[in-house]
Every structure is written in C-alpha cells, then in structure tokens.
Write an enzyme that holds these catalytic residues in place. Structure first.
Site, PDB file in Angstrom:
ATOM      1  N   PRO A  89       0.849  -1.197   0.000  1.00 51.83           N
ATOM      2  CA  PRO A  89       0.000   0.000   0.000  1.00 51.83           C
ATOM      3  C   PRO A  89       0.880   1.240   0.000  1.00 51.83           C
ATOM      4  O   PRO A  89       1.723   1.413   0.878  1.00 51.83           O
ATOM      5  CB  PRO A  89      -0.778  -0.134   1.320  1.00 51.83           C
ATOM      6  CG  PRO A  89       0.102  -0.964   2.196  1.00 51.83           C
ATOM      7  CD  PRO A  89       0.877  -1.883   1.291  1.00 51.83           C
ATOM      8  N   GLN A 136      -6.537  -1.006   3.827  1.00 54.11           N
ATOM      9  CA  GLN A 136      -5.662  -0.628   4.934  1.00 54.11           C
ATOM     10  C   GLN A 136      -6.130   0.662   5.583  1.00 54.11           C
ATOM     11  O   GLN A 136      -6.429   1.643   4.893  1.00 54.11           O
ATOM     12  CB  GLN A 136      -4.212  -0.462   4.460  1.00 54.11           C
ATOM     13  CG  GLN A 136      -3.247  -0.280   5.635  1.00 54.11           C
ATOM     14  CD  GLN A 136      -1.835   0.034   5.214  1.00 54.11           C
ATOM     15  OE1 GLN A 136      -1.552   1.147   4.794  1.00 54.11           O
ATOM     16  NE2 GLN A 136      -0.933  -0.932   5.345  1.00 54.11           N
ATOM     17  N   CYS A 188       3.668   3.548   8.785  1.00 59.27           N
ATOM     18  CA  CYS A 188       3.902   4.814   8.081  1.00 59.27           C
ATOM     19  C   CYS A 188       4.839   5.702   8.891  1.00 59.27           C
ATOM     20  O   CYS A 188       4.571   6.005  10.056  1.00 59.27           O
ATOM     21  CB  CYS A 188       2.591   5.541   7.817  1.00 59.27           C
ATOM     22  SG  CYS A 188       2.824   7.130   6.982  1.00 59.27           S
ATOM     23  N   LYS A 223       0.751  -4.323   8.854  1.00 60.97           N
ATOM     24  CA  LYS A 223       2.047  -3.963   8.272  1.00 60.97           C
ATOM     25  C   LYS A 223       2.737  -3.008   9.227  1.00 60.97           C
ATOM     26  O   LYS A 223       2.142  -2.021   9.669  1.00 60.97           O
ATOM     27  CB  LYS A 223       1.882  -3.311   6.898  1.00 60.97           C
ATOM     28  CG  LYS A 223       3.224  -2.987   6.223  1.00 60.97           C
ATOM     29  CD  LYS A 223       3.027  -2.585   4.768  1.00 60.97           C
ATOM     30  CE  LYS A 223       4.386  -2.468   4.065  1.00 60.97           C
ATOM     31  NZ  LYS A 223       5.033  -1.171   4.297  1.00 60.97           N
ATOM     32  N   HIS A 236       8.380  -4.264   7.314  1.00 53.62           N
ATOM     33  CA  HIS A 236       9.339  -3.484   6.524  1.00 53.62           C
ATOM     34  C   HIS A 236      10.638  -3.437   7.323  1.00 53.62           C
ATOM     35  O   HIS A 236      10.632  -3.057   8.498  1.00 53.62           O
ATOM     36  CB  HIS A 236       8.792  -2.075   6.287  1.00 53.62           C
ATOM     37  CG  HIS A 236       9.693  -1.210   5.453  1.00 53.62           C
ATOM     38  ND1 HIS A 236       9.354  -0.821   4.183  1.00 53.62           N
ATOM     39  CD2 HIS A 236      10.913  -0.672   5.694  1.00 53.62           C
ATOM     40  CE1 HIS A 236      10.338  -0.067   3.682  1.00 53.62           C
ATOM     41  NE2 HIS A 236      11.294   0.030   4.588  1.00 53.62           N
ATOM     42  N   ASN A 284       9.372  -6.954   3.507  1.00 51.49           N
ATOM     43  CA  ASN A 284       9.234  -5.783   2.644  1.00 51.49           C
ATOM     44  C   ASN A 284      10.470  -4.905   2.797  1.00 51.49           C
ATOM     45  O   ASN A 284      10.990  -4.739   3.899  1.00 51.49           O
ATOM     46  CB  ASN A 284       7.964  -5.015   3.039  1.00 51.49           C
ATOM     47  CG  ASN A 284       7.800  -3.695   2.312  1.00 51.49           C
ATOM     48  OD1 ASN A 284       7.548  -2.676   2.921  1.00 51.49           O
ATOM     49  ND2 ASN A 284       7.925  -3.692   0.998  1.00 51.49           N
ATOM     50  N   GLY A 285      10.935  -4.376   1.670  1.00 48.27           N
ATOM     51  CA  GLY A 285      12.057  -3.447   1.695  1.00 48.27           C
ATOM     52  C   GLY A 285      13.162  -3.839   0.745  1.00 48.27           C
ATOM     53  O   GLY A 285      13.777  -4.887   0.902  1.00 48.27           O
ATOM     54  N   ASP A 286      13.399  -3.013  -0.264  1.00 47.73           N
ATOM     55  CA  ASP A 286      14.548  -3.122  -1.170  1.00 47.73           C
ATOM     56  C   ASP A 286      14.455  -4.224  -2.227  1.00 47.73           C
ATOM     57  O   ASP A 286      15.440  -4.456  -2.932  1.00 47.73           O
ATOM     58  CB  ASP A 286      15.860  -3.321  -0.387  1.00 47.73           C
ATOM     59  CG  ASP A 286      16.236  -2.126   0.466  1.00 47.73           C
ATOM     60  OD1 ASP A 286      15.606  -1.062   0.300  1.00 47.73           O
ATOM     61  OD2 ASP A 286      17.151  -2.256   1.300  1.00 47.73           O
ATOM     62  N   GLY A 294       7.050  -2.608  -3.180  1.00 50.05           N
ATOM     63  CA  GLY A 294       6.475  -1.277  -3.223  1.00 50.05           C
ATOM     64  C   GLY A 294       7.043  -0.433  -4.336  1.00 50.05           C
ATOM     65  O   GLY A 294       6.598  -0.497  -5.486  1.00 50.05           O
TER      66      GLY A 294
END
Length: 330
Positions: free
Chosen positions: A18, A72, A102, A141, A171, A204-206, A228
């Site tokens: 998201p 979400q 966030c 998340k 993340h 999540n991430g990279d 993402g």
C-alpha cells in the site's frame, strides 16, 4: 501453500505494498495483470472514514478483477479505528489491514502508523478491538521499531498474533530510517523463525529484482514478499520474479510497444476512476518510471507532465511508441 486464514495465496505470494497516492485502482489493475497475488489499498484515515470524507471514502473502491485485496486503515484512536474497520469491511475486501508502519511526521508523530511502536500495549489493545470487530481476517504492516534502540519486533509479532491477526508484513527499516539506508531483513527472519510464531510473515524493503527476491526468499525464509517502490511504473516486476523463481531465467525486458500499451491502459483507468482533471494530473508521477532508460525521452516527458488535454497525452504516447526505442538499463 501460504494461507491467510482460509485465503489461499500460492506457494510464495508476491504482494503489492500500500503506497499513498500510488496504490489506487488504476495502478493496482496493471500490477494484478502482471502477477501480483495480493494487493492493498492506499492507507485510509480512520477519522476520514467515520466522518464520511470524500477522499477517504473513495479509497474504499475495489473491483472484482483485482481480488484478493485488503483495505488498509490508520489512526491513533482505538474507537475510531474500530469503527473504521467496520466501514472498511462493509466495502467487501478479503482482508482489513492495519498500518503500523507509516513513518511520515504528520502520521507517526501523532501516534498513528509507526508512532504506535512507542506504545506496544496500546498497539495490542487497538489490534484486539479491530480483530473482534471484523469477521474477515485482520493483517498488519509494521516496521522494525521506532529507531535502532527500540527494535522489539519479535515481541510486537507475538503480541499481535496473540490477539488474533492472521498475517504480518514487516518493513526492514525503523521509523527513524524512513526510506534511507538498507533494509535489515535479519530481524524479519528472527520473527519468521521464532518457534512461537505460526502466522505468515511477509518481508518488505529493497526488493527490486528477480535475483534479490530469490536470494531473500532463500536467506530469510519468509512466506512471501511485499513489493512497493520497485513496482511504480514497472508492474512487470511481479511476472519477472515469478518466472525467474520457476525457471532461473529472465523474461525479456518489456519493449517500447508494451510500455506504451500498459501506460495507456493505466491512463485509461485513471481517467475513468478519477475524472478528466485528477485522472490526468495524478498520472504524471508514473511516466518517468514507465520509460526510464529511454534515450531522448526528456522532451516527451515535458509534454506528458504539462499537458492538460487527455488527447494530447494519448497522442504523445503514440509518438513515443513510433519514434523512440527502449534501451534496457545496465
């Protein structure tokens, strides 16, 4: 088979993250067509939903051809989040997801998003109330922690699992890192490999290439990967990862004709869903990514991002397809 309660997602699902001002129905549509297994809406303000704010309510729009999908929500007040979760569920998603990740100041510094990582009892209470309010699965998340000194992600995962969440996406950065530096997946692996954790854990991430997706799957043992920023203007990343995982070979890079076709499709849906003004202006953030690596693209980009006439944009895209050749990066 990875399952979120009774929802089957395949052996190793690829999730679309998201992303605010990005993960709208037009963007989700092109990602779904290119292999995304599960997607989420942009995050939606709980206060906006319970006050029936147009911008928040519009984000509830979901379409049958993009299922399964989660809605979400975010916020800092437990009562508002519980009520917003009910509104979100009434829109008919397969999941309701809570944003505890966030990092932006206007969200996190008010105690919502990643801000709640500074108050784990409140996080647990809020999650419990939302799980009790929803009949569909509730997922979360989050990030590793507020900063390097407050990484308690194993405890977070256990607390959330204890109150009934059905899956957790992590993340691999702290709030303090924002989107800088390298994501640290070792903490994600620690959660996944903890003997008390039995819900699906997504990383999540990279992740920006098929090679990295395979490497991280093998190294960290996660149940799936959420992608993402690498999907912005490049929805083909999902099918490329799946093909590489299945065969060890790379798919050909999308040629100019395909890039123009998918960009046009994205624009079509954007105009239909948002109208002629917002639909045109909000597409502007995507053009550079669709055509990244194209020699002599700059003058065309200028036309794409300055024109207020949809037909001119379509004509420019047609001209790009006729006049330019895509050159793969690297």
């Amino acid at each position: 088979m990875v399952k979120i309660r009774d929802l089957e997602l395949g052996e190793f699902p690829l999730l679309l993250a998201p992303m605010e001002d990005v993960s709208d129905p037009p963007f989700r549509a092109v990602c779904k067509q290119n292999g995304a297994d599960l997607m989420y809406t942009e995050f939606i303000s709980s206060e906006g939903l319970i006050r029936d704010a147009h911008k928040s309510v519009q984000k509830l729009d979901i379409y049958d051809d993009e299922r399964p999908i989660g809605i979400q929500i975010f916020g800092d007040k437990i009562d508002s989040m519980r009520e917003a979760a009910a509104i979100a569920e009434a829109a008919g998603p397969e999941l309701v997801d809570i944003n505890y990740g966030c990092p932006v100041k206007k969200v996190a510094c008010k105690g919502a998003g990643a801000g709640i990582l500074l108050d784990l009892p409140k996080m647990q209470q809020m999650t419990a109330e939302i799980v009790k309010r929803c009949s569909v699965p509730v997922t979360v998340k989050t990030r590793l922690g507020w900063d390097a000194n407050t990484i308690r992600i194993v405890e977070v995962a256990q607390r959330l699992q204890d109150v009934g969440i059905a899956a957790l996406t992590i993340h691999g950065r702290t709030r303090q890192q924002m989107y800088k530096g390298e994501a640290d997946w070792s903490h994600i692996a620690e959660v996944k490999n903890h003997p008390a954790i039995h819900i699906p854990i997504f990383g999540n991430g990279d992740i920006d290439s098929p090679e990295k997706a395979v490497e991280y799957r093998q190294r960290y043992g996660v149940d799936g990967i959420m992608i993402g920023r690498a999907a912005i203007g490049y929805p083909w990343i999902f099918r490329e990862i799946k093909h590489f995982m299945a065969t060890g070979e790379h798919l050909p890079t999308p040629d100019m004709a395909e890039r123009v076709a998918v960009c046009r499709q994205h624009l079509d849906f954007s105009l239909q869903w948002k109208g002629p003004v917002a639909g045109l202006t909000e597409m502007r953030r995507h053009y550079t990514n669709y055509f990244r690596g194209t020699p002599n693209f700059k003058p065309y980009r200028t036309r794409l991002v300055t024109s207020d006439d949809a037909q001119e944009v379509y004509d420019t895209l047609a001209e790009i397809g006729e006049q330019l050749t895509y050159v793969p990066l690297g």
